[in-house]
Design an enzyme around this catalytic site. Structure first.
Site, mmCIF file in Angstrom:
data_model
loop_
_atom_site.group_PDB
_atom_site.id
_atom_site.type_symbol
_atom_site.label_atom_id
_atom_site.label_comp_id
_atom_site.label_asym_id
_atom_site.label_seq_id
_atom_site.Cartn_x
_atom_site.Cartn_y
_atom_site.Cartn_z
ATOM 1 N N GLU A 1 16.865 1.181 48.323
ATOM 2 C CA GLU A 1 16.778 2.648 48.320
ATOM 3 C C GLU A 1 17.132 3.251 46.961
ATOM 4 O O GLU A 1 16.471 4.190 46.499
ATOM 5 C CB GLU A 1 17.702 3.245 49.394
ATOM 6 C CG GLU A 1 17.225 3.051 50.823
ATOM 7 C CD GLU A 1 17.612 1.695 51.398
ATOM 8 O OE1 GLU A 1 18.249 0.902 50.671
ATOM 9 O OE2 GLU A 1 17.284 1.429 52.567
ATOM 10 N N HIS B 1 23.859 4.575 62.055
ATOM 11 C CA HIS B 1 22.502 5.071 61.817
ATOM 12 C C HIS B 1 22.347 6.557 62.146
ATOM 13 O O HIS B 1 21.242 7.070 62.150
ATOM 14 C CB HIS B 1 21.493 4.260 62.640
ATOM 15 C CG HIS B 1 21.215 2.911 62.058
ATOM 16 N ND1 HIS B 1 22.207 2.021 61.737
ATOM 17 C CD2 HIS B 1 20.052 2.303 61.713
ATOM 18 C CE1 HIS B 1 21.674 0.920 61.231
ATOM 19 N NE2 HIS B 1 20.365 1.071 61.203
ATOM 20 N N HIS C 1 33.585 2.701 21.306
ATOM 21 C CA HIS C 1 32.651 3.103 22.356
ATOM 22 C C HIS C 1 32.564 4.611 22.546
ATOM 23 O O HIS C 1 31.498 5.188 22.404
ATOM 24 C CB HIS C 1 33.027 2.430 23.693
ATOM 25 C CG HIS C 1 32.384 3.074 24.866
ATOM 26 N ND1 HIS C 1 31.156 2.687 25.342
ATOM 27 C CD2 HIS C 1 32.781 4.113 25.652
ATOM 28 C CE1 HIS C 1 30.834 3.462 26.373
ATOM 29 N NE2 HIS C 1 31.797 4.326 26.584
ATOM 30 N N HIS D 1 29.989 9.162 21.588
ATOM 31 C CA HIS D 1 29.964 7.700 21.548
ATOM 32 C C HIS D 1 29.268 7.215 20.281
ATOM 33 O O HIS D 1 28.049 7.049 20.255
ATOM 34 C CB HIS D 1 29.224 7.168 22.780
ATOM 35 C CG HIS D 1 29.827 7.637 24.066
ATOM 36 N ND1 HIS D 1 29.654 8.921 24.541
ATOM 37 C CD2 HIS D 1 30.600 6.993 24.979
ATOM 38 C CE1 HIS D 1 30.302 9.051 25.694
ATOM 39 N NE2 HIS D 1 30.883 7.902 25.981
HETATM 40 C C1 LIG Z 1 27.105 4.979 36.912
HETATM 41 C C2 LIG Z 1 28.077 5.168 35.790
HETATM 42 N N1 LIG Z 1 29.333 4.722 35.913
HETATM 43 C C3 LIG Z 1 30.225 4.929 34.923
HETATM 44 C C4 LIG Z 1 29.868 5.597 33.793
HETATM 45 C C5 LIG Z 1 30.894 5.868 32.704
HETATM 46 N N2 LIG Z 1 30.594 5.041 31.522
HETATM 47 C C6 LIG Z 1 29.939 5.526 30.475
HETATM 48 S S1 LIG Z 1 29.667 4.390 29.286
HETATM 49 C C7 LIG Z 1 30.481 3.203 30.164
HETATM 50 C C8 LIG Z 1 30.621 1.813 29.615
HETATM 51 C C9 LIG Z 1 29.281 1.296 29.326
HETATM 52 O O1 LIG Z 1 29.342 0.059 28.723
HETATM 53 P P1 LIG Z 1 28.050 -0.470 28.000
HETATM 54 O O2 LIG Z 1 26.857 -0.197 28.820
HETATM 55 O O3 LIG Z 1 28.310 -1.873 27.630
HETATM 56 O O4 LIG Z 1 27.913 0.444 26.744
HETATM 57 P P2 LIG Z 1 28.588 0.230 25.309
HETATM 58 O O5 LIG Z 1 30.053 0.482 25.480
HETATM 59 O O6 LIG Z 1 28.313 -1.158 24.917
HETATM 60 O O7 LIG Z 1 27.939 1.251 24.501
HETATM 61 C C10 LIG Z 1 30.936 3.707 31.374
HETATM 62 C C11 LIG Z 1 31.679 2.926 32.371
HETATM 63 C C12 LIG Z 1 28.548 6.049 33.704
HETATM 64 N N3 LIG Z 1 28.085 6.722 32.662
HETATM 65 N N4 LIG Z 1 27.658 5.794 34.700
#
Ligand SMILES: Cc1ncc(C[n+]2csc(CCOP(=O)(O)OP(=O)(O)O)c2C)c(N)n1
Ligand SMILES: [Mg+2]
Length: 700
Positions: A440, A501, A288, A39
């Site tokens: 939680e 539960h 990204h 990334h």
């Molecule tokens: C809980 C979770 N769900 C999905 C992902 C997959 N994922 C990695 S980065 C991303 C997008 C993140 O967007 P943002 O936080 O705006 O980061 P940017 O693209 O701006 O760097 C996703 C959905 C993850 N890492 N964690």
């Protein structure tokens, strides 16, 4: 100077600040390109933010990245890992051993950056605590980092309240910074954690939100239009904005605002451009999560005024610049702290000793001297009740054993009741009882954060709701943090509350998780032994699974000693001469049913053995001879008894063994009716045992 201005001129002025920022950018781009995966866009955009924070503000000594009073930096956007690795490299952070000794070599050499995402590289895809020195917590699942940062900030407040003393008011005064993005903001866990942080007025906590409007699928307008600033103001945070991620002065002002805010946490909303400087990819989701491509990298480098063909290039003076900034400041602060710790030890020897032991994950001398023994009692008590007694006896001697529940302390019996234990609140950061609220998921992450500052945290709830915190619990295990989870209401034994539960598949979930120790004790004395084992863990989180209903306290003069728990499974009752024809294996509340069945079988002349098996994980690491002494391979007639899914039990009963289990979601009714409906009585066990003995088997 705004770095943005550089693109309006044909010749790019290079100040040392800008050179450092661009070094971070280009190392990140090159690392991702070399890996052909990763990334690049967010490290490019946030390089000035991270640079400003690290170089000007962070109280962190790269020579000693485990100094206890260092500021913590959490990269909650774990996918932007190259940003952190570049910083660790450029600031020459040193490697640290498992025993917290600083080693000579650097944590992230240039070769590691070049090997980003390759096997055994110190630069894995997402930052991993324990693997790369300088990484304060594992991140990747979005939202976990920010929630963990709340736990670190809470831990710091607790340390300050207990250990800062007259003349040493600043012994613990570190700040916690977390860098997050749109994803973190969307995940529910960040809301839970931010709500609690605001409530607790954690003024040592600063989140920096990268408001770039981009996620994987495109513009955030696809799914996210809320007003984040208003939301955080609602939580009771101080909210400030930086309209241009490249503006080092504005960034510095925002960090100073954070530092001077003494009554609440701070959110800095930074507007940035993902893929900054990449002519075709900037501000698009294309920046990204994939390499920019050689040509786009060349063009971006040209925009930065960078040598276009140089890769992993660190210009002269960059390392030295960091040495003179964060390096010098950090070392001075760290050395001054250690110089005074000697005086602290003289004036407050007991507190200093506590700190030493805590920071090395040791326990105080005689920590187990008050743990209770429970007399045999056919009526017995719920294991949550005996756990309350054991926890309190241990808490008396382990001052940094602290924790609480997600609004269920009265049910989970996890309150530390001793005089002066108090409640952790914005008014009393010394309290040992925590109120996580009904949150939680955040509770799990907060426990991780607390554990990262080395206090010994426990968190409690109903076992069923482990579903809500599995993501955090998994990170406890992945990070090898000795967090203690106390889960009560462990089965259909909860009765009337019904299927919502009643945990069924949850034990199987826990047992499937690597590195996690799950213990479901059978009676009060096993509970004591379970706590003993758990408190001595260094690198494993533990899940203690307890009943709501009373279970008999087994007569240990007649049956095997509870100390067998430490080995995971042990012989509780045996056939004459240790020569059984059938083995009954039970856990938790079902062990006493097995004993009942055993007594009846004995009367009928059937040679049975009862094995209490509170922990698969503890048993599996015993040597073969012990395991085979408990479960002799030639005794194939086996019955397991557990009020839960049978998933996995054939590992111990064999494919031809019998599993007394539950294969549905339970039901709502008084316990007695449920036990009848689901067949949890000694008659069924007896019948299963006899049928197992009668079953013809192939000769092995
Ligand atoms: C809980 C979770 N769900 C999905 C992902 C997959 N994922 C990695 S980065 C991303 C997008 C993140 O967007 P943002 O936080 O705006 O980061 P940017 O693209 O701006 O760097 C996703 C959905 C993850 N890492 N964690
Ligand atoms: Mg984004």
């Amino acid at each position: 100077m705004s770095i943005a201005t550089v693109f309006s001129s044909s010749t790019v002025p290079q100040t040392m600040d800008l050179t450092c920022v661009n070094t971070i950018r280009t190392l990140s781009m090159d690392g991702v390109q070399a890996a052909n995966s990763g990334h690049p866009g967010t490290p490019m955009a946030l390089a000035p933010v991270a640079y400003c924070l690290w170089q000007q503000f962070l109280r962190f000594d790269p020579q000693d990245p485990v100094w206890p009073n260092r500021d913590r930096f959490v990269l909650s956007i774990g996918h932007a890992s190259m940003l952190l690795y570049s910083l660790l490299h450029l600031t020459e952070v040193r490697a640290v051993s498992k025993d917290y000794e600083t080693l000579g070599e650097v944590s992230v050499p240039l070769d590691s950056l070049k090997a980003f995402r390759q096997l055994d590289s110190r630069c894995p895809g997402h930052p991993e605590y324990r693997w790369t020195s300088g990484v304060e917590t594992t991140t990747g699942p979005l939202g976990q980092g920010v929630a963990t940062s709340v736990g670190i900030a809470i831990g710091r407040q607790w340390l300050s309240a207990r250990y800062n003393r007259p003349g040493f008011e600043d012994l613990f005064d570190f700040n916690v910074y977390a860098l997050c993005g749109d994803g973190c903001m969307m995940e529910g866990i960040s809301s839970e954690a931010a709500s609690l942080a605001g409530h607790l007025r954690l003024s040592n906590l600063c989140w920096i939100y990268d408001n770039n409007h981009i996620t994987i699928e495109g513009n955030t307008s696809l799914a996210f239009t809320e007003d984040v600033a208003t939301r955080f103001i609602g939580y009771g945070w101080n909210v400030t904005r930086v309209g241009d991620a490249n503006d080092l002065e504005m960034l510095a002002r925002a960090f100073r605002t954070f530092q001077s805010t003494k009554d609440r946490p701070t959110l800095i909303i930074v507007d940035s451009h993902i893929g900054y400087g990449a002519p075709h990819k900037q501000d698009t989701s294309g920046a990204h999560g994939e390499p920019l491509g050689e040509e786009e990298i060349r063009l971006a480098k040209r925009n930065y005024g960078w040598p276009e063909d140089k890769k992993f290039y660190v210009p002269d003076g960059v390392y030295d610049h960091f040495r003179q900034g964060i390096g010098k400041r950090g070392k001075q602060l760290r050395d001054a702290w250690f110089a005074r710790i000697g005086d602290y030890r003289k004036q407050y020897p007991e507190l200093a000793e506590e700190l030493f032991r805590m920071q090395h994950r040791q326990l105080p001398e005689g920590w187990d001297r008050d743990l209770p023994e429970f007399p045999a009692d056919p009526k017995g008590l719920a294991t949550r009740e005996s756990s309350a007694e054991v926890l309190n006896a241990a808490a008396k001697n382990i001052p940094w054993l602290i924790g609480g529940a997600a609004d269920l302390a009265p049910s989970t019996k996890t309150r530390i009741t001793q005089e002066g234990a108090g409640d952790f609140s914005a008014e009393n950061y010394a309290g040992r009882n925590f109120h996580f609220g009904i949150r939680e998921h955040a509770m799990g992450a907060i426990l991780n954060g607390m554990s990262l500052v080395k206090v010994r945290p426990f968190g409690a709830g109903f076992f069923i709701f482990v579903d809500y915190m599995r993501g955090s619990l998994r990170l406890s295990a992945l990070m090898e943090l000795p967090v203690i989870y106390v889960f009560t209401h462990d089965s259909i034994g909860v009765g009337e509350d019904g299927p919502t539960h009643q945990p069924i598949e949850h034990l199987a979930h826990m047992r499937a998780m690597p590195g996690l120790i799950t213990i479901r004790p059978a009676d009060a004395n096993e509970v004591r032994e379970a706590w003993k084992v758990i408190l001595q863990l260094h690198h494993e989180p533990a899940v203690l699974v307890l009943t709501r209903q009373a279970v008999p306290t087994i007569d240990r003069t007649k049956y095997g000693p509870a100390s067998g728990l430490a080995r995971g499974a042990y012989i509780l009752a045996d056939a004459p001469g240790g020569n059984p024809e059938v083995i009954l294996i039970g856990t938790g509340s079902e062990v006493s049913l097995c004993v009942e069945a055993y007594e009846q079988l004995k009367k009928e002349g059937v040679r049975a053995r009862v094995v209490s098996m509170p922990s698969w994980e503890l048993f599996d690491v015993q040597d073969k001879s012990y395991r085979e002494s408990v479960l002799p391979p030639h005794v194939k007639a086996r019955v397991s008894v557990e009020e839960a899914s049978d998933f996995g039990w054939s590992k111990y009963t064999g494919s031809e063994g019998h599993n007394v289990c539950i294969e549905s979601f339970g039901a709502s009714a008084p316990l007695k009716q449920l036990l009848k409906k689901f067949g949890f009585g000694s008659e069924r066990i007896i019948a299963a045992a006899k049928s197992q003995i009668a079953q013809p088997r192939a000769q092995s």
